[in-house]
Write a protein that holds these residues in place. Structure first.
Motif, PDB file in Angstrom:
ATOM      1  N   THR A 188       5.181 -10.636  -5.390  1.00  0.00           N
ATOM      2  CA  THR A 188       4.053  -9.755  -5.063  1.00  0.00           C
ATOM      3  C   THR A 188       4.058  -8.502  -5.932  1.00  0.00           C
ATOM      4  O   THR A 188       3.011  -8.068  -6.404  1.00  0.00           O
ATOM      5  CB  THR A 188       4.088  -9.361  -3.577  1.00  0.00           C
ATOM      6  OG1 THR A 188       5.347  -8.731  -3.267  1.00  0.00           O
ATOM      7  CG2 THR A 188       3.904 -10.574  -2.684  1.00  0.00           C
ATOM      8  N   SER A 189       5.245  -7.919  -6.157  1.00  0.00           N
ATOM      9  CA  SER A 189       5.315  -6.689  -6.961  1.00  0.00           C
ATOM     10  C   SER A 189       5.021  -6.952  -8.428  1.00  0.00           C
ATOM     11  O   SER A 189       4.468  -6.091  -9.127  1.00  0.00           O
ATOM     12  CB  SER A 189       6.693  -6.029  -6.807  1.00  0.00           C
ATOM     13  OG  SER A 189       7.713  -6.911  -7.192  1.00  0.00           O
ATOM     14  N   GLN A 193       5.525  -0.540  -3.295  1.00  0.00           N
ATOM     15  CA  GLN A 193       5.995  -1.895  -3.522  1.00  0.00           C
ATOM     16  C   GLN A 193       7.372  -1.945  -4.178  1.00  0.00           C
ATOM     17  O   GLN A 193       8.104  -2.922  -3.999  1.00  0.00           O
ATOM     18  CB  GLN A 193       5.001  -2.673  -4.386  1.00  0.00           C
ATOM     19  CG  GLN A 193       3.891  -3.334  -3.581  1.00  0.00           C
ATOM     20  CD  GLN A 193       3.194  -4.379  -4.420  1.00  0.00           C
ATOM     21  OE1 GLN A 193       2.399  -4.042  -5.281  1.00  0.00           O
ATOM     22  NE2 GLN A 193       3.499  -5.635  -4.158  1.00  0.00           N
ATOM     23  N   ILE A 194       7.714  -0.925  -4.921  1.00  0.00           N
ATOM     24  CA  ILE A 194       9.056  -0.895  -5.521  1.00  0.00           C
ATOM     25  C   ILE A 194      10.101  -0.883  -4.414  1.00  0.00           C
ATOM     26  O   ILE A 194      11.092  -1.622  -4.448  1.00  0.00           O
ATOM     27  CB  ILE A 194       9.216   0.338  -6.433  1.00  0.00           C
ATOM     28  CG1 ILE A 194       8.201   0.280  -7.569  1.00  0.00           C
ATOM     29  CG2 ILE A 194      10.640   0.424  -6.982  1.00  0.00           C
ATOM     30  CD1 ILE A 194       8.162   1.532  -8.432  1.00  0.00           C
ATOM     31  N   ALA A 195       9.862  -0.036  -3.388  1.00  0.00           N
ATOM     32  CA  ALA A 195      10.791   0.049  -2.259  1.00  0.00           C
ATOM     33  C   ALA A 195      10.774  -1.223  -1.419  1.00  0.00           C
ATOM     34  O   ALA A 195      11.829  -1.720  -1.003  1.00  0.00           O
ATOM     35  CB  ALA A 195      10.445   1.258  -1.389  1.00  0.00           C
ATOM     36  N   MET A 254      -3.069 -16.414  -2.918  1.00  0.00           N
ATOM     37  CA  MET A 254      -4.211 -15.506  -2.790  1.00  0.00           C
ATOM     38  C   MET A 254      -4.108 -14.467  -3.901  1.00  0.00           C
ATOM     39  O   MET A 254      -3.065 -14.331  -4.533  1.00  0.00           O
ATOM     40  CB  MET A 254      -4.204 -14.794  -1.422  1.00  0.00           C
ATOM     41  CG  MET A 254      -2.988 -13.914  -1.203  1.00  0.00           C
ATOM     42  SD  MET A 254      -3.066 -12.857   0.266  1.00  0.00           S
ATOM     43  CE  MET A 254      -4.285 -11.637  -0.256  1.00  0.00           C
ATOM     44  N   LYS A 255      -5.191 -13.758  -4.147  1.00  0.00           N
ATOM     45  CA  LYS A 255      -5.164 -12.651  -5.092  1.00  0.00           C
ATOM     46  C   LYS A 255      -4.546 -11.455  -4.383  1.00  0.00           C
ATOM     47  O   LYS A 255      -5.115 -10.933  -3.419  1.00  0.00           O
ATOM     48  CB  LYS A 255      -6.573 -12.317  -5.586  1.00  0.00           C
ATOM     49  CG  LYS A 255      -6.590 -11.231  -6.652  1.00  0.00           C
ATOM     50  CD  LYS A 255      -7.997 -10.961  -7.155  1.00  0.00           C
ATOM     51  CE  LYS A 255      -7.996  -9.874  -8.228  1.00  0.00           C
ATOM     52  NZ  LYS A 255      -9.359  -9.598  -8.733  1.00  0.00           N
ATOM     53  N   ILE A 256      -3.395 -11.022  -4.852  1.00  0.00           N
ATOM     54  CA  ILE A 256      -2.644  -9.988  -4.145  1.00  0.00           C
ATOM     55  C   ILE A 256      -2.918  -8.612  -4.736  1.00  0.00           C
ATOM     56  O   ILE A 256      -2.772  -8.398  -5.940  1.00  0.00           O
ATOM     57  CB  ILE A 256      -1.137 -10.286  -4.197  1.00  0.00           C
ATOM     58  CG1 ILE A 256      -0.838 -11.630  -3.524  1.00  0.00           C
ATOM     59  CG2 ILE A 256      -0.338  -9.185  -3.510  1.00  0.00           C
ATOM     60  CD1 ILE A 256       0.607 -12.045  -3.616  1.00  0.00           C
ATOM     61  N   ARG A 257      -3.320  -7.688  -3.863  1.00  0.00           N
ATOM     62  CA  ARG A 257      -3.439  -6.279  -4.223  1.00  0.00           C
ATOM     63  C   ARG A 257      -2.213  -5.543  -3.679  1.00  0.00           C
ATOM     64  O   ARG A 257      -1.515  -6.071  -2.812  1.00  0.00           O
ATOM     65  CB  ARG A 257      -4.726  -5.692  -3.644  1.00  0.00           C
ATOM     66  CG  ARG A 257      -5.998  -6.290  -4.240  1.00  0.00           C
ATOM     67  CD  ARG A 257      -7.227  -5.559  -3.704  1.00  0.00           C
ATOM     68  NE  ARG A 257      -8.457  -6.033  -4.321  1.00  0.00           N
ATOM     69  CZ  ARG A 257      -9.183  -7.053  -3.864  1.00  0.00           C
ATOM     70  NH1 ARG A 257      -8.770  -7.711  -2.769  1.00  0.00           N
ATOM     71  NH2 ARG A 257     -10.282  -7.431  -4.482  1.00  0.00           N
ATOM     72  N   PRO A 258      -1.943  -4.322  -4.143  1.00  0.00           N
ATOM     73  CA  PRO A 258      -0.749  -3.610  -3.677  1.00  0.00           C
ATOM     74  C   PRO A 258      -0.640  -3.496  -2.157  1.00  0.00           C
ATOM     75  O   PRO A 258       0.446  -3.663  -1.600  1.00  0.00           O
ATOM     76  CB  PRO A 258      -0.905  -2.237  -4.333  1.00  0.00           C
ATOM     77  CG  PRO A 258      -1.623  -2.531  -5.600  1.00  0.00           C
ATOM     78  CD  PRO A 258      -2.599  -3.613  -5.265  1.00  0.00           C
ATOM     79  N   ALA A 282       2.273  -5.147   2.800  1.00  0.00           N
ATOM     80  CA  ALA A 282       2.212  -5.759   4.132  1.00  0.00           C
ATOM     81  C   ALA A 282       3.040  -7.039   4.189  1.00  0.00           C
ATOM     82  O   ALA A 282       3.795  -7.271   5.141  1.00  0.00           O
ATOM     83  CB  ALA A 282       0.762  -6.043   4.507  1.00  0.00           C
ATOM     84  N   ALA A 283       2.934  -7.874   3.154  1.00  0.00           N
ATOM     85  CA  ALA A 283       3.690  -9.130   3.121  1.00  0.00           C
ATOM     86  C   ALA A 283       5.186  -8.875   2.969  1.00  0.00           C
ATOM     87  O   ALA A 283       6.000  -9.538   3.628  1.00  0.00           O
ATOM     88  CB  ALA A 283       3.185 -10.000   1.971  1.00  0.00           C
ATOM     89  N   ASP A 284       5.553  -7.918   2.125  1.00  0.00           N
ATOM     90  CA  ASP A 284       6.969  -7.609   1.920  1.00  0.00           C
ATOM     91  C   ASP A 284       7.615  -7.088   3.200  1.00  0.00           C
ATOM     92  O   ASP A 284       8.721  -7.509   3.564  1.00  0.00           O
ATOM     93  CB  ASP A 284       7.125  -6.556   0.812  1.00  0.00           C
ATOM     94  CG  ASP A 284       6.880  -7.119  -0.577  1.00  0.00           C
ATOM     95  OD1 ASP A 284       6.736  -8.350  -0.696  1.00  0.00           O
ATOM     96  OD2 ASP A 284       6.810  -6.320  -1.527  1.00  0.00           O
ATOM     97  N   LEU A 285       6.955  -6.146   3.875  1.00  0.00           N
ATOM     98  CA  LEU A 285       7.505  -5.583   5.109  1.00  0.00           C
ATOM     99  C   LEU A 285       7.638  -6.660   6.183  1.00  0.00           C
ATOM    100  O   LEU A 285       8.633  -6.703   6.916  1.00  0.00           O
ATOM    101  CB  LEU A 285       6.609  -4.442   5.616  1.00  0.00           C
ATOM    102  CG  LEU A 285       6.612  -3.157   4.793  1.00  0.00           C
ATOM    103  CD1 LEU A 285       5.600  -2.161   5.352  1.00  0.00           C
ATOM    104  CD2 LEU A 285       8.014  -2.528   4.791  1.00  0.00           C
ATOM    105  N   THR A 286       6.637  -7.524   6.255  1.00  0.00           N
ATOM    106  CA  THR A 286       6.661  -8.597   7.250  1.00  0.00           C
ATOM    107  C   THR A 286       7.832  -9.541   7.024  1.00  0.00           C
ATOM    108  O   THR A 286       8.622  -9.816   7.934  1.00  0.00           O
ATOM    109  CB  THR A 286       5.349  -9.402   7.184  1.00  0.00           C
ATOM    110  OG1 THR A 286       4.268  -8.550   7.555  1.00  0.00           O
ATOM    111  CG2 THR A 286       5.395 -10.594   8.128  1.00  0.00           C
TER     112      THR A 286
END
Length: 334
Positions: free
Chosen positions: A33-34, A178-180, A248-252, A257-261
């Motif tokens: 994602t990042s 997103q880096i974090a 899907m087309k991923i925006r930041p 949201a996906a990373d935290l989940t």
């Protein structure tokens, strides 16, 4: 040199090979994602993922103990060393096959299925620790559902909270975030996935009589952490393309949201000593976020192909490991 020692050494090498392959096979999961949103350059993302995977791998051992004791009982397993060899050969082959075709399959499914299949070929279904095996399978099945649901809810909250925010400014802020989140996700990946190779080596040490308990030796922790870190540094570009752009087309904001989940689900599983598929969890989180954002924005054809792979991995791995064990039995045991 003692033949049992040689066999055990072969198992350790194969387990570290599996861990290395798992590193580049699953690298995409934690950084796709990042990379796709250009929050991180690919090279920087891989260095970050390798470092955090290593740190996560040396922090916990609960999942390793589950792998070494809850699928089969190594102290009573007949020809346990050959069972482990067959399982590792099966898992490595499936991981390489799915990596080659860019399919984000589960290293967890293939490893657990392979252990079970080889054990059944050796001593029959009585060799499976039914309670522990079913507990692990339940975790593998439930975790993607939880990830999809939580991803849907988290992104729903983001939509409400940032509804009035400037889209460009919001995306810029989330790109920095997103880096974090990529680092956090890579760390949780290490806490769960590297434990599986540690568990395999511990299982082999117990079945060979070199160890009597399920504690993970320091050299096992360090070698598995290094192997996964090195594997991660290689990268898995085929799978990055699938996870980062073909679902899907991923925006930041989607990526955060996906990373935290996925990090929450994976770390939750690690805390209760259960192995889960990081591949399934992360991909499901992305699909949950995508559905919450815009249902039609999810490329369900890719999702369907991934789902089919998820379903067939466990039984195929069981059958393939059983076949390999049968061949080893014919060549070396009988």
């Amino acid at each position: 040199m003692d033949s049992l020692f040689i066999i055990t050494a072969i198992i350790v090498i194969l387990a570290l090979g599996f861990d290395f392959i798992n590193g580049f096979h699953d690298t995409a999961n934690s950084i796709a994602t990042s990379v796709s949103t250009r929050a991180l350059k690919p090279r920087h993302a891989i260095v970050l993922a390798a470092t955090m995977n290593f740190l996560g791998a040396i922090t916990f051992t609960g999942v390793a103990k589950t792998i070494s004791g809850d699928i089969v009982d190594p102290s009573t397993l007949e020809h346990g060393s050959y069972v482990v060899i067959a399982a590792l050969l099966s898992a490595i082959a499936w991981n390489l096959l799915t990596w080659y075709f860019g399919i984000p399959s589960s290293s967890s499914h293939t490893l657990i299925g392979s252990i079970a299949g080889a054990a059944v070929a050796s001593v029959g279904f009585g060799g499976i620790e039914t309670k522990g095996f079913l507990k692990i399978v339940q975790a593998l099945l439930i975790s993607p559902i939880l990830a999809f649901t939580l991803g849907f809810l988290v992104y729903g909250i983001f939509k409400v909270v940032f509804k009035k925010g400037n889209l460009a400014k919001t995306n810029r802020r989330f790109r920095h975030m997103q880096i974090a989140t990529a680092a956090l996700q890579s760390y949780t990946h290490g806490t769960n996935d590297a434990q599986k190779a540690m568990g395999i080596i511990t299982l082999a040490l117990i079945s060979s009589g070199f160890q009597t308990d399920h504690d993970v030796a320091l050299w096992v922790k360090l070698s598995c952490a290094i192997a996964m870190g090195l594997g991660t540094s290689v990268g898995g570009w085929r799978i990055i393309k699938t996870v980062g752009g073909q679902i899907m087309k991923i925006r930041p904001v989607n990526g955060v949201a996906a990373d935290l989940t996925s990090a929450a689900i994976i770390f939750g599983a690690t805390a209760i000593h259960l192995p889960v598929s990081t591949t399934h969890v992360i991909s499901s989180a992305i699909m949950g976020v995508g559905t919450s954002h815009r249902k039609k924005g999810v490329k369900w054809g890719t999702a369907k192909r991934m789902l089919i792979t998820w379903v067939i991995t466990l039984p195929i791995s069981m059958a393939f490991a059983a076949l390999i064990y049968t061949i080893l039995d014919f060549l070396f045991i009988k």
